[in-house]
Design an enzyme around this catalytic site. Structure first.
Site, PDB file in Angstrom:
ATOM      1  N   LYS A 146      49.833  53.635  56.134  1.00 58.89           N
ATOM      2  CA  LYS A 146      50.303  52.770  55.050  1.00 58.89           C
ATOM      3  C   LYS A 146      49.585  53.113  53.735  1.00 58.89           C
ATOM      4  O   LYS A 146      48.823  54.064  53.688  1.00 58.89           O
ATOM      5  CB  LYS A 146      50.074  51.304  55.449  1.00 58.89           C
ATOM      6  CG  LYS A 146      50.720  50.907  56.793  1.00 58.89           C
ATOM      7  CD  LYS A 146      52.223  51.121  56.827  1.00 58.89           C
ATOM      8  CE  LYS A 146      52.954  50.359  57.901  1.00 58.89           C
ATOM      9  NZ  LYS A 146      52.963  50.915  59.245  1.00 58.89           N
ATOM     10  N   ASN A 147      49.808  52.334  52.687  1.00 53.54           N
ATOM     11  CA  ASN A 147      49.223  52.659  51.383  1.00 53.54           C
ATOM     12  C   ASN A 147      47.712  52.436  51.354  1.00 53.54           C
ATOM     13  O   ASN A 147      46.952  53.292  50.954  1.00 53.54           O
ATOM     14  CB  ASN A 147      49.854  51.791  50.283  1.00 53.54           C
ATOM     15  CG  ASN A 147      51.235  52.261  49.893  1.00 53.54           C
ATOM     16  OD1 ASN A 147      51.919  52.933  50.679  1.00 53.54           O
ATOM     17  ND2 ASN A 147      51.657  51.931  48.685  1.00 53.54           N
TER      18      ASN A 147
END
Ligand SMILES: *Cc1c(COP(=O)(O)O)cnc(C)c1O
Length: 387
Positions: free
Chosen positions: A190-191
């Site tokens: 994910k980010n």
């Protein structure tokens, strides 16, 4: 090229440090002598999420899967209850509810942004529908106004699967803060990352006390630590949903740079977009819709090829050049457990079609312009060969 003159491979994703991750872990161990959950860094993460996103309570969990499972317990779902969600999502979105004995009811997605088609919600509802789970695919918002108003009129709880959507917005509100619950992931893909990790955002304060209990093995240990009760005991259902302080320490360092991470990923997204746009204009492929770029967190850059065969060819071509591009979900409605535990509401045409044709290109925080340009060039080469 590396020192030996070999071409460097471009992975799909690469985990990274941006700041004080390792320093904070050392502090948790050496200074705080606290590495089980809910120490100084976990509390800092809670505060950051609550103040930045605007929610009444944020609780770190060991994954987004755990956050979804907590939400399912908080909704008091049981056998016979139904939960409406897209089929085009990760298994945990459905599994969390199946664990409670509830039935996932799959709805098709929109063509344009691959989120649940809000126009198909009504036809999926029955008197047993208790909750709806919008999934903000690729960090792009679902049509939340329509979903929230249908949910309100039918008395359904909204649980946002915002695993991919940290810091994306919808009409100015952060994703994950509109439903009763929002579930975030900090998995390394994910980010903002902590290896494994997640958070439950509790936007309806009525659920906060019970959420703390469920997360602490069904005990009122949180109240005990706050001095509100003089001993703690088993009071409800629960499990161990909290992460170690080592995770909290790593995560806090990432959260301190969350805006920078999103800005960097958006810039990569834009670079891909600009350079691939001519191929889209020639209708060789489809790009994500531009409208979502402004409010999205640059989580993912995908293209839609013209056919499954063409996608397979492109994956193979990129792989031969050491570039890793990958497709995404096998639709839940057609997977073995989805067929066993769930049911479809209506046709799944868009889901089936998109899952055959969608391809995700490499995108990670430390990706250089040169790396993006190389991927783009290879995609161009591929399309000039197939015409
Ligand atoms: C990644 C992801 C999850 C699961 O997150 P974990 O933290 O790995 O449990 C759930 N839903 C969606 C849409 C995801 O992308």
């Amino acid at each position: 090229m590396d020192q030996n003159g070999n071409r460097k491979s471009i992975p799909f994703n690469r985990p990274f440090c941006v700041g004080k991750e390792l320093y904070y872990i050392a502090q948790a161990v050496m200074v705080d002598s606290h590495i089980s959950g809910d120490g100084r860094f976990t509390k800092l993460c809670h505060k950051w999420l609550e103040e930045t996103l605007g929610t009444s309570k944020a609780l770190l969990t060991h994954s987004c899967t755990a956050a979804l499972e907590m939400a399912a317990i908080l909704c008091d779902l049981g056998p016979g209850d139904e939960v409406v969600l897209p089929s085009f999502t990760f298994v945990s979105t459905a599994n969390a509810f199946v664990l409670r004995g509830a039935t996932p009811v799959f709805v098709d997605i929109r063509h344009d942004n691959l989120t649940i088609d809000e126009k198909l919600l009504e036809q999926a509802l029955t008197p047993r529908t208790k909750a709806v789970v919008p999934v903000h695919y690729a960090g792009t918002a679902c049509e939340m106004d329509e979903i929230m108003s249908i949910a309100a009129s039918r008395g359904m709880i909204v649980i946002e699967d915002a695993a991919q959507a940290l810091l994306s917005t919808y009409n100015g509100a952060y994703l994950g803060t509109m439903g009763s619950f929002g579930c975030l992931s900090f998995h390394e893909t994910k980010n903002v990352i902590s290896g494994e990790g997640g958070a439950l955002l509790i936007n309806d304060p009525a659920y906060v006390e019970r959420a703390e209990i469920i997360r602490e093995k069904g005990t009122n240990r949180c109240r005990f630590f706050r001095g509100e009760v003089d001993k703690y005991s088993w009071v409800d259902l629960g499990s161990s949903f909290l992460p170690s302080e080592l995770i909290g320490a790593f995560l806090y360092a990432q959260l301190e740079h969350a805006e920078q991470i999103v800005k960097t990923r958006r810039a990569i997204f834009d670079r891909y977009y600009r350079q691939l746009e001519p191929l889209a204009e020639k209708e060789l492929l489809i790009l994500p819709i531009i409208a979502s770029r402004r409010s999205s967190n640059g989580h993912m850059f995908y293209i839609i090829t013209r056919s499954l065969e063409e996608r397979t060819g492109l994956i193979r071509y990129l792989k031969e050049q050491d570039v890793s591009a990958i497709f995404h979900y096998v639709p839940l409605h057609s997977s073995p457990a989805g067929r066993k535990y769930g049911r479809v509401a209506g046709r799944m045409d868009v889901t089936d079609d998109m899952s055959d044709r969608l391809l995700r290109l490499p995108l990670y925080f430390e990706m250089t312009d040169k790396e993006v340009d190389r991927v783009v060039e290879l995609v161009w080469d591929f399309y000039s060969s197939v015409g």
